[in-house]
Every structure is written in C-alpha cells, then in structure tokens.
Scaffold this motif. Structure first.
Motif, mmCIF file in Angstrom:
data_model
loop_
_atom_site.group_PDB
_atom_site.id
_atom_site.type_symbol
_atom_site.label_atom_id
_atom_site.label_comp_id
_atom_site.label_asym_id
_atom_site.label_seq_id
_atom_site.Cartn_x
_atom_site.Cartn_y
_atom_site.Cartn_z
ATOM 1 N N ARG A 1 0.831 -1.158 0.004
ATOM 2 C CA ARG A 1 0.008 -0.138 0.048
ATOM 3 C C ARG A 1 0.900 1.132 0.189
ATOM 4 N N LEU A 2 1.852 1.415 0.735
ATOM 5 C CA LEU A 2 2.672 2.413 0.727
ATOM 6 C C LEU A 2 3.808 2.581 -0.193
ATOM 7 N N SER B 1 6.186 10.366 5.868
ATOM 8 C CA SER B 1 4.772 10.058 5.811
ATOM 9 C C SER B 1 4.086 10.873 4.688
ATOM 10 N N ARG C 1 4.603 10.655 -1.327
ATOM 11 C CA ARG C 1 3.773 9.689 -2.057
ATOM 12 C C ARG C 1 4.300 8.879 -2.889
ATOM 13 N N GLU D 1 -1.872 9.735 -10.184
ATOM 14 C CA GLU D 1 -2.882 9.255 -9.549
ATOM 15 C C GLU D 1 -4.288 9.766 -10.029
ATOM 16 N N ARG E 1 -4.001 3.753 1.400
ATOM 17 C CA ARG E 1 -2.968 4.568 2.271
ATOM 18 C C ARG E 1 -3.287 4.677 3.597
ATOM 19 N N GLY F 1 -2.545 1.193 5.112
ATOM 20 C CA GLY F 1 -1.413 0.850 5.269
ATOM 21 C C GLY F 1 -0.529 1.746 6.492
#
Length: 293
Positions: free
Chosen positions: A45-46, A100, A103, A110, A161, A164
């Motif tokens: 996911r990340l 964090s 992306r 996206e 996200r 995750g």
C-alpha cells in the motif's frame, strides 16, 4: 525466513554455552512475527521506503520510551545527556513525519477523485476493470482479481494508504515491544526469542493454509532469498542485543531503528523506483538528513 532465524539462534545458543531456555522470551518472538506479518500489506500500500520508515519511527519511540522511563517492567536507564537524547528523538519524529508525506509513484498517475477509472491488469489477457453504475470506484479498485494464477489486490486512493499507515504503526509498536523485553544479557535470550519467531511463523502459515483450503499462494522463486534474508536479520538482531547490553535502549533504538529506513529509501528510489518526482525527492532528502542528524 523463520527457519533461517532459528538456525542462527541455535548456533548462538551453542556458542555461548547453552545458557538455558526462557519461555517468556518467546513472547518477544511472537510480537515480532505478528508485526512482520503486516509487512507485505504495508509495503503493497505504501511502498518499501515509506512503510519501513513509518514502522521504524514507531518502533524507535516505543523502544526508547521503554528504556528511558522503565516501561513494560524494565528498569529505567536514562542516557548521560537527557537534552541531547530528547533533541535527537525529536529529530527522528520530525523525519518520520516528513517521510509520511512522501507519496509513491508519479503525481500525474494518481486518478482524480470522482473520476471513472479503468484498470488494465494484464495486456496479454486483455483484462479490464471498470466501474458500473451500481459500483463505486473504491469497490472496483479493491476487487481481488486473478493475474497469471496469482491474486493481485488493487489498493489505490486514500483508503488503502490510510490502512497501510495504520498497519505500519501497529507493527512498529510490536517491534518496539519485542526488543524492550531484554534489558540485560540479551544474548542469553536469543535462542528462546528466535524459537518464538519460528513457532509463531509456523502457526501463521498453517492458519493461512487452512484459510486457503490447503492451496496457499507460494512464490517458489523467493525461497532462497527469504532464507538469506532470515540469516541477515538474525545476525543484525543479535548485534542489536549486544548494543543494548553495552549502551542503553534510549541510545540504541534511535540509531538502529532509523538507519534501515534510510537504506530502504535508497532501494526504493534507485532500484524499485517507487518514489519519483521533484517534490518527493526534496522531501526525502530533507527527511533523511534530519533523521541522520
């Protein structure tokens, strides 16, 4: 991987003269295995860099607090300079926050919110997924599909996200609890700790096989890499125990739990190419610099 870890643990057990077996130390191995079982859902996911960096930041904070304040039944062992220790920890947390915000992938790839999406899963099979009037984009994107006989989970958007990041935080807490259980003479606990990893890993795999009705998805090509990864991890973890014995957890955790994330970031940029774009590169450079400081 857990078989390789157990092998290193047994060799260490023999080398230090059979110090005895500590059933409670198996609990630390269980914590680690549970945390490690979340690794693939987190990374899928990340991405590798962001997932490892988030759970290592949480790991750092959990382990640091245990050694600094004597949590989890430990004896408090504050460092010689509290000011430097707090300052260093704050930099680690700032670095973790910046990580964090990174992306994975290119921004232009996206999808815009509310826009209908078609996924081309496999050109050879010419398979497509598209939203119907009765289905939301989230339902379509999260549908489990078959590609070359393997299940591929399409996780996209803020929901995947968020899941995750949550799993990364939980696994980081489990990792921190793992290493907080052995404040002194950690080498004596290694075999018991690694045996707990093997037992829990085996139980997880058996449970997964039952859930899959005796048809677990297994990639044969990663057998030797997984065994090699287990050897590397076990040697590194043994070194971690030695470091804790000679320093204190308030000193070792910020060092040991943040450097792996920086290494993972380099893999993610230069090999997997998960992180792209000028904004992400700038954030990564600032976050790594703050973390190393």
């Amino acid at each position: 991987m857990s078989s390789a870890i157990l092998l290193v643990g047994f060799c260490t057990f023999v080398y230090i003269g059979f110090p005895g077996f500590y059933p409670l130390a198996m609990l630390g191995g269980m914590f680690w295995s549970i945390g490690n079982s979340m690794a693939i859902p987190v990374i899928s996911r990340l991405g590798m860099a962001l997932g490892i960096l988030i759970w290592n930041t949480t790991n750092c904070l959990t382990g640091w607090a245990g050694g600094r304040f004597g949590l989890f039944g430990m004896k408090a062992n504050p460092p010689e300079s509290s000011i430097l220790n707090y300052f260093g920890l704050s930099l680690v947390l700032v670095g973790g926050f910046l990580f964090s915000r990174i992306r994975g992938g290119k921004a232009e790839e996206e999808p815009a919110e509310g826009k209908r999406i078609t996924l081309h899963l496999h050109d050879a099979e010419n398979e497509k997924l598209s939203a119907t009037p009765e289905q939301s984009d989230d339902e379509v994107l999260n549908r489990t599909t078959k590609v070359d006989g393997a299940e591929v989970r399409q996780e996209m958007g803020a929901r995947g996200r968020g899941v995750g990041i949550l799993l990364a935080l939980i696994s980081g807490c489990f990792y921190g609890l793992t290493d907080s259980l052995y404040p002194t003479d950690g080498m004596s606990y290694i075999f018991s700790h690694y045996f707990g990893i093997f037992v829990t890993g085996t139980a997880l795999f058996v449970g997964y096989s039952i859930f899959k009705k005796n048809k677990p998805t297994i990639n044969n090509a990663i057998t030797l890499p997984a065994f090699g990864g287990g050897l590397l991890w076990a040697i590194a973890q043994s070194s971690f125990f030695i470091a804790n014995d000679n320093l204190s957890q308030a000193v070792t955790f910020p060092i040991i739990t943040t450097l792996p994330g920086c290494v993972a970031a380099l893999w993610s940029i230069f090999y997997f190419k998960e992180i792209q774009g000028k904004r992400n590169f700038i954030l990564m450079a600032i976050a790594v610099s703050i973390t190393l400081t």
